[in-house]
Design an enzyme around this catalytic site. Structure first.
Site, PDB file in Angstrom:
ATOM      1  N   ARG A  99       0.722  -0.997  -0.045  1.00  0.00           N
ATOM      2  CA  ARG A  99      -0.014  -0.047  -0.105  1.00  0.00           C
ATOM      3  C   ARG A  99       0.714   1.226   0.061  1.00  0.00           C
ATOM      4  NH1 ARG A  99      -4.116  -1.987   4.528  1.00  0.00           N
ATOM      5  NH2 ARG A  99      -2.079  -2.963   5.277  1.00  0.00           N
ATOM      6  N   LYS A 195     -15.810   6.718  -1.925  1.00  0.00           N
ATOM      7  CA  LYS A 195     -15.771   6.710  -0.758  1.00  0.00           C
ATOM      8  C   LYS A 195     -14.701   7.856  -0.413  1.00  0.00           C
ATOM      9  CE  LYS A 195     -12.198   3.128   0.135  1.00  0.00           C
ATOM     10  NZ  LYS A 195     -11.860   1.926   0.594  1.00  0.00           N
ATOM     11  N   ARG A 197     -12.051   9.348   3.008  1.00  0.00           N
ATOM     12  CA  ARG A 197     -11.811   8.899   4.492  1.00  0.00           C
ATOM     13  C   ARG A 197     -11.243  10.269   5.136  1.00  0.00           C
ATOM     14  NH1 ARG A 197     -10.320   3.548   4.879  1.00  0.00           N
ATOM     15  NH2 ARG A 197     -10.157   2.382   2.628  1.00  0.00           N
ATOM     16  N   ASP A 221     -12.094  -7.076  -4.632  1.00  0.00           N
ATOM     17  CA  ASP A 221     -10.995  -6.156  -4.113  1.00  0.00           C
ATOM     18  C   ASP A 221      -9.689  -7.045  -4.130  1.00  0.00           C
ATOM     19  OD1 ASP A 221      -9.718  -3.797  -3.285  1.00  0.00           O
ATOM     20  OD2 ASP A 221     -11.056  -3.620  -1.470  1.00  0.00           O
ATOM     21  N   THR A 226      -9.684  -3.852   7.821  1.00  0.00           N
ATOM     22  CA  THR A 226     -10.642  -3.879   8.842  1.00  0.00           C
ATOM     23  C   THR A 226     -11.802  -4.409   8.482  1.00  0.00           C
ATOM     24  OG1 THR A 226     -10.976  -1.599   8.008  1.00  0.00           O
ATOM     25  CG2 THR A 226      -9.091  -1.999   9.510  1.00  0.00           C
ATOM     26  N   GLY A 228     -14.153  -2.449   7.119  1.00  0.00           N
ATOM     27  CA  GLY A 228     -14.858  -1.441   7.082  1.00  0.00           C
ATOM     28  C   GLY A 228     -15.669  -0.968   5.862  1.00  0.00           C
ATOM     29  N   THR A 229     -14.807  -1.031   4.765  1.00  0.00           N
ATOM     30  CA  THR A 229     -15.044  -0.601   3.491  1.00  0.00           C
ATOM     31  C   THR A 229     -16.132  -1.483   2.932  1.00  0.00           C
ATOM     32  OG1 THR A 229     -13.021   0.627   3.071  1.00  0.00           O
ATOM     33  CG2 THR A 229     -14.432  -0.091   0.937  1.00  0.00           C
TER      34      THR A 229
END
Length: 313
Positions: A99, A195, A197, A221, A226, A228-229
């Site tokens: 990332r 989205k 953040r 994906d 986490t 969350g998305t």
């Protein structure tokens, strides 16, 4: 065996033995023997317990945190180099620090490039990985990179579901290319979640671009951290009239309270690979093994055969 075709052996870092054993079984050879000496302060030293002189060595290690996994792989590569292995392939199902593929703000590192440099300096002659967070990371290496796609594993499973009114969805704008590739193969529609953040791992707002009413949706994906998305996207799509929502994620990081988020979400099913070991079981999570894919490609690489046929998309 011809002297032009050295024998191949497969070894594993401590946290990836579970996967390397399956890869070795699919390949048709026993997993190589390694011992790990540990000092009281946490320092460790790997040692090959069999000769690898002049051989092709595959070292299997997903480099998920902590950094011990990466350090262990670097030490094993260095040991193989000093033991006169002819070829050293770093097999990294999950490439950690991916990332950090660019400077997205001032005064931050490009971690993926640093890891590539470390692997090169340690002595890896080839890298094999799967579903990098960003395709351009391949360009960080000066050695050959075999970048495999988990679509080879996921697409047959998706087709076996026999879903009508199928729609492929991307949980963010960055994954739109992957979603379009899946949709092209499956001849389905595409929707995208937009989205914003507040900070890392915390979503402020999410909007849906496209129509999901009356559709069976599959979110695609490269990783789930986490959760969350995906949980928020699934709940949003059900609110918008989707019949069902599933998710495909190659790398199941699942940190923090991710398991609880998945269990409490409107996701019908989360399909992942075993590139990272699950911390616990969940009725909503289905694991498809990437071992057959890696074993087959490793065999092709060892015998200098083309691997292009293994890329569905």
């Amino acid at each position: 065996m011809s002297h032009l075709e050295p024998e191949a052996k497969i070894f594993a870092c401590s946290q990836s033995v579970y996967l390397a054993e399956k890869i070795a079984k699919e390949y048709g050879i026993p997993l190589g023997k390694i011992t790990m000496s540990k000092y009281s302060d946490g320092e460790f030293q790997p040692s090959y317990e069999e000769s690898i002189r002049g051989l092709r060595v595959f070292i299997v290690c997903s480099t998920f945190p902590t950094a011990d996994n990466l350090m262990e792989m670097l030490l094993m590569i260095d040991a193989a180099k000093r033991a006169s292995a002819r070829h050293i392939t770093a097999v990294i199902p999950y490439f950690g620090w991916a990332r950090q593929d660019r400077k997205d703000k001032p005064r931050v590192p490009i971690g993926a490039k640093l890891v590539a440099n470390l692997l090169d300096a340690a002595g890896a002659t080839r890298v094999m990985t799967m579903d990098l967070h960003a395709d351009q990371i391949q360009g960080f290496f000066e050695k050959p990179v075999d970048h495999l796609f988990a679509s080879t594993i996921f697409l047959p499973y998706v087709k076996s579901l026999g879903l009508d009114n199928l729609t492929i969805a991307s949980p963010d704008m960055g994954g739109s290319k992957r979603a379009y590739a899946y949709s092209k193969f499956l001849e389905s529609d595409v929707v995208i979640c937009y989205k914003q953040r507040k900070e890392a791992n915390i979503i402020d707002t999410m909007e849906l671009i496209g129509e999901v009413r009356g559709r069976n949706v599959i979110l695609v994906d490269d990783m789930i951290d986490t959760g969350g998305t995906l949980a928020k996207a699934a709940d949003l799509m059900i609110e918008k009239g989707a019949l069902s929502v599933r998710a495909i994620c190659t790398h199941a990081i699942l940190s923090g309270d991710a398991y609880e988020k998945i269990e409490n979400s409107k996701l019908l099913e989360l399909i992942v690979t075993d590139s990272i070991p699950l911390k616990k079981e969940s009725n909503k999570i289905r694991v498809l093994s990437c071992a057959p894919l890696f074993a087959e490609v490793m065999h092709m690489v060892h015998h200098n055969n083309s691997i292009s046929g293994k890329f569905i998309m």
